[in-house]
Design a protein around this motif. Structure first.
Motif, PDB file in Angstrom:
ATOM      1  N   CYS A 141      75.581  58.084   2.532  1.00  0.00           N
ATOM      2  CA  CYS A 141      74.977  58.498   3.793  1.00  0.00           C
ATOM      3  C   CYS A 141      74.196  59.784   3.529  1.00  0.00           C
ATOM      4  O   CYS A 141      74.406  60.459   2.520  1.00  0.00           O
ATOM      5  N   ALA A 142      73.278  60.108   4.408  1.00  0.00           N
ATOM      6  CA  ALA A 142      72.477  61.319   4.280  1.00  0.00           C
ATOM      7  C   ALA A 142      72.668  62.158   5.540  1.00  0.00           C
ATOM      8  O   ALA A 142      72.249  61.758   6.621  1.00  0.00           O
ATOM      9  N   GLU A 143      73.319  63.284   5.383  1.00  0.00           N
ATOM     10  CA  GLU A 143      73.563  64.210   6.488  1.00  0.00           C
ATOM     11  C   GLU A 143      73.590  65.628   5.932  1.00  0.00           C
ATOM     12  O   GLU A 143      74.269  65.874   4.939  1.00  0.00           O
ATOM     13  N   ILE A 144      72.841  66.554   6.540  1.00  0.00           N
ATOM     14  CA  ILE A 144      72.776  67.914   6.007  1.00  0.00           C
ATOM     15  C   ILE A 144      73.625  68.917   6.782  1.00  0.00           C
ATOM     16  O   ILE A 144      73.922  69.980   6.285  1.00  0.00           O
ATOM     17  N   GLU A 145      74.020  68.580   7.992  1.00  0.00           N
ATOM     18  CA  GLU A 145      74.814  69.513   8.794  1.00  0.00           C
ATOM     19  C   GLU A 145      76.273  69.510   8.319  1.00  0.00           C
ATOM     20  O   GLU A 145      76.826  68.463   7.978  1.00  0.00           O
TER      21      GLU A 145
END
Length: 84
Positions: free
Chosen positions: A25-29
């Motif tokens: 998955c791609a999540e920066i927070e």
């Protein structure tokens, strides 16, 4: 089905499709990333030392890529004012 998610949030796609094999998955927070790690355990590209290599290794294997709305950061920081 092998799947991945972008702008993953806290895992709506993963909850909606638990039978999928989630590759990444791609999540920066930080908060959503911590939720994803504790609930699902699949790699988060933001915490990966080499995210592009993770994508390249799995790109041919992904059957579906799901994406959330990338505006949540602004919504979370909003104080409810019209111009926030």
């Amino acid at each position: 089905m092998k799947a991945a998610s972008c702008f993953s949030g806290i895992g709506g796609a993963e909850l909606a499709l638990p039978e999928a094999e989630w590759l990444w998955c791609a999540e920066i927070e930080k908060f959503p990333s911590a939720v994803l790690a504790s609930r699902f355990g699949h790699p988060t590209l933001a915490t990966s030392p080499r995210p592009t290599s993770s994508i390249a290794r799995t790109r041919a294997k992904i059957d579906a890529c799901f994406a959330g709305l990338p505006k949540m950061r602004a919504t979370l920081k909003s104080k409810g004012q019209p111009n926030d």
